[in-house]
Structure formats: structure tokens, C-alpha cells
Design a protein around this motif. Structure first.
Motif, PDB file in Angstrom:
ATOM      1  N   GLY A   1       0.813  -1.214   0.000  1.00 21.98           N
ATOM      2  CA  GLY A   1       0.000   0.000   0.000  1.00 21.98           C
ATOM      3  C   GLY A   1       0.840   1.254   0.000  1.00 21.98           C
ATOM      4  O   GLY A   1       0.531   2.240  -0.684  1.00 21.98           O
ATOM      5  N   THR A   2       1.938   1.233   0.756  1.00 17.16           N
ATOM      6  CA  THR A   2       2.840   2.383   0.795  1.00 17.16           C
ATOM      7  C   THR A   2       3.479   2.623  -0.560  1.00 17.16           C
ATOM      8  O   THR A   2       3.561   3.763  -1.038  1.00 17.16           O
ATOM      9  CB  THR A   2       3.937   2.160   1.859  1.00 17.16           C
ATOM     10  OG1 THR A   2       3.315   1.933   3.117  1.00 17.16           O
ATOM     11  CG2 THR A   2       4.869   3.336   1.938  1.00 17.16           C
TER      12      THR A   2
ATOM     13  N   ARG B   1       2.241   1.793  -3.379  1.00 16.23           N
ATOM     14  CA  ARG B   1       1.174   2.290  -4.269  1.00 16.23           C
ATOM     15  C   ARG B   1       0.916   3.780  -4.043  1.00 16.23           C
ATOM     16  O   ARG B   1       0.743   4.535  -4.992  1.00 16.23           O
ATOM     17  CB  ARG B   1      -0.099   1.478  -4.031  1.00 16.23           C
ATOM     18  CG  ARG B   1      -1.299   1.902  -4.823  1.00 16.23           C
ATOM     19  CD  ARG B   1      -1.138   1.520  -6.292  1.00 16.23           C
ATOM     20  NE  ARG B   1      -2.235   1.982  -7.079  1.00 16.23           N
ATOM     21  CZ  ARG B   1      -3.217   1.219  -7.529  1.00 16.23           C
ATOM     22  NH1 ARG B   1      -3.222  -0.063  -7.266  1.00 16.23           N
ATOM     23  NH2 ARG B   1      -4.174   1.735  -8.245  1.00 16.23           N
ATOM     24  N   VAL B   2       0.903   4.207  -2.784  1.00 16.50           N
ATOM     25  CA  VAL B   2       0.687   5.626  -2.486  1.00 16.50           C
ATOM     26  C   VAL B   2       1.810   6.462  -3.090  1.00 16.50           C
ATOM     27  O   VAL B   2       1.568   7.505  -3.707  1.00 16.50           O
ATOM     28  CB  VAL B   2       0.598   5.861  -0.958  1.00 16.50           C
ATOM     29  CG1 VAL B   2       0.714   7.326  -0.623  1.00 16.50           C
ATOM     30  CG2 VAL B   2      -0.703   5.305  -0.417  1.00 16.50           C
TER      31      VAL B   2
ATOM     32  N   SER C   1       3.809   5.664  -5.642  1.00 11.19           N
ATOM     33  CA  SER C   1       3.757   5.673  -7.106  1.00 11.19           C
ATOM     34  C   SER C   1       2.574   6.489  -7.618  1.00 11.19           C
ATOM     35  O   SER C   1       2.688   7.171  -8.639  1.00 11.19           O
ATOM     36  CB  SER C   1       3.697   4.247  -7.653  1.00 11.19           C
ATOM     37  OG  SER C   1       2.488   3.626  -7.303  1.00 11.19           O
ATOM     38  N   ASP C   2       1.444   6.444  -6.919  1.00 10.54           N
ATOM     39  CA  ASP C   2       0.290   7.253  -7.326  1.00 10.54           C
ATOM     40  C   ASP C   2       0.548   8.743  -7.150  1.00 10.54           C
ATOM     41  O   ASP C   2       0.001   9.567  -7.887  1.00 10.54           O
ATOM     42  CB  ASP C   2      -0.961   6.860  -6.540  1.00 10.54           C
ATOM     43  CG  ASP C   2      -1.587   5.576  -7.044  1.00 10.54           C
ATOM     44  OD1 ASP C   2      -1.139   5.074  -8.095  1.00 10.54           O
ATOM     45  OD2 ASP C   2      -2.518   5.080  -6.381  1.00 10.54           O
ATOM     46  N   SER C   3       1.375   9.089  -6.182  1.00 15.81           N
ATOM     47  CA  SER C   3       1.631  10.512  -5.968  1.00 15.81           C
ATOM     48  C   SER C   3       2.415  11.119  -7.128  1.00 15.81           C
ATOM     49  O   SER C   3       2.344  12.322  -7.359  1.00 15.81           O
ATOM     50  CB  SER C   3       2.382  10.728  -4.653  1.00 15.81           C
ATOM     51  OG  SER C   3       3.692  10.217  -4.746  1.00 15.81           O
TER      52      SER C   3
ATOM     53  N   ALA D   1      -3.524  10.534  -4.045  1.00 12.94           N
ATOM     54  CA  ALA D   1      -3.483   9.105  -3.727  1.00 12.94           C
ATOM     55  C   ALA D   1      -4.492   8.826  -2.613  1.00 12.94           C
ATOM     56  O   ALA D   1      -4.606   9.592  -1.664  1.00 12.94           O
ATOM     57  CB  ALA D   1      -2.094   8.706  -3.283  1.00 12.94           C
TER      58      ALA D   1
ATOM     59  N   LEU E   1      -5.942   6.282   0.386  1.00 16.69           N
ATOM     60  CA  LEU E   1      -5.512   5.236   1.292  1.00 16.69           C
ATOM     61  C   LEU E   1      -6.289   3.944   1.065  1.00 16.69           C
ATOM     62  O   LEU E   1      -5.707   2.862   1.016  1.00 16.69           O
ATOM     63  CB  LEU E   1      -5.670   5.699   2.741  1.00 16.69           C
ATOM     64  CG  LEU E   1      -5.267   4.688   3.807  1.00 16.69           C
ATOM     65  CD1 LEU E   1      -3.795   4.353   3.692  1.00 16.69           C
ATOM     66  CD2 LEU E   1      -5.601   5.209   5.179  1.00 16.69           C
TER      67      LEU E   1
ATOM     68  N   SER F   1      -5.170   2.102  -2.016  1.00 17.33           N
ATOM     69  CA  SER F   1      -3.828   1.557  -1.828  1.00 17.33           C
ATOM     70  C   SER F   1      -3.856   0.304  -0.960  1.00 17.33           C
ATOM     71  O   SER F   1      -3.159  -0.671  -1.241  1.00 17.33           O
ATOM     72  CB  SER F   1      -2.927   2.610  -1.194  1.00 17.33           C
ATOM     73  OG  SER F   1      -2.814   3.716  -2.035  1.00 17.33           O
TER      74      SER F   1
ATOM     75  N   PHE G   1      -5.248  -2.556  -2.942  1.00 20.41           N
ATOM     76  CA  PHE G   1      -4.206  -3.035  -3.836  1.00 20.41           C
ATOM     77  C   PHE G   1      -3.276  -3.999  -3.098  1.00 20.41           C
ATOM     78  O   PHE G   1      -2.916  -5.052  -3.613  1.00 20.41           O
ATOM     79  CB  PHE G   1      -3.414  -1.849  -4.386  1.00 20.41           C
ATOM     80  CG  PHE G   1      -2.236  -2.233  -5.225  1.00 20.41           C
ATOM     81  CD1 PHE G   1      -2.414  -2.596  -6.554  1.00 20.41           C
ATOM     82  CD2 PHE G   1      -0.961  -2.224  -4.697  1.00 20.41           C
ATOM     83  CE1 PHE G   1      -1.332  -2.949  -7.331  1.00 20.41           C
ATOM     84  CE2 PHE G   1       0.124  -2.573  -5.470  1.00 20.41           C
ATOM     85  CZ  PHE G   1      -0.056  -2.935  -6.792  1.00 20.41           C
ATOM     86  N   GLY G   2      -2.875  -3.630  -1.870  1.00 19.25           N
ATOM     87  CA  GLY G   2      -1.974  -4.477  -1.095  1.00 19.25           C
ATOM     88  C   GLY G   2      -2.605  -5.779  -0.663  1.00 19.25           C
ATOM     89  O   GLY G   2      -1.977  -6.844  -0.736  1.00 19.25           O
TER      90      GLY G   2
END
Length: 83
Positions: free
Chosen positions: A23-24, A26-27, A29-31, A37, A39, A42, A45-46
Motif C-alpha cells: 500500500g505504501t 502504491r501511495v 507511485s500514485d503521488s 493518492a 488510502l 492503496s 491493492f496491497g
């Protein structure tokens, strides 16, 4: 029985840590690609990829354990052969 509870605890902690790491990532990469992004997205996704993440974590732990045991064996052999 206490070993089983301990192993269950370890698996659960590793599962949660892996989901949070995914999740981290993903956050982060989305930023870069999106202005915002979320939560919840994310964490979904995790958790959707928890099995592969858990297998990687277990494999890494097993590999490190084997390497530590091999290193301990080499050091032990060097100690006994030098004496």
C-alpha cells in the motif's frame, strides 16, 4: 500448542506488514502519476496481492535462515579445524 500460536502470529504479522508495504508503494507511485493518492485504494491493492507478497516474505526468511546456518557451519568448522 504455543509454537502453533507463535507461528500463526508470525504469519499474521508478516501478512499485515506485506500489505502495508504494498500500500505504501502504491501511495508513493500514485503521488507521481495522479494528483491525489487514496488510502483505501492503496490498501485494497496491497490486500489483493497478499498471497504473492506472503510467499516472497517466507522465501526471503527461509533463504536468510539457510545463509545464517551455512555461515555458522563454516565458522564452526574453521574453529574446530584450527584447534
Amino acid at each position: 500448542m504455543s509454537i502453533g500460536i507463535f507461528l500463526l502470529f508470525v504469519v499474521r504479522v508478516e501478512r499485515l506488514q506485506s500489505a502495508l508495504k504494498a500500500g505504501t508503494i502504491r501511495v508513493i507511485s500514485d503521488s507521481y502519476s495522479w494528483p491525489r493518492a487514496e488510502l483505501g485504494a492503496s490498501l485494497r491493492f496491497g490486500t489483493a496481492r497478499i498471497i504473492p507478497l506472503l510467499l516472497v516474505t517466507i522465501s526471503k526468511g527461509l533463504l536468510l535462515f539457510i545463509l545464517y546456518m551455512a555461515a555458522a557451519l563454516v565458522v564452526g568448522l574453521m574453529f574446530f579445524l584450527a584447534a
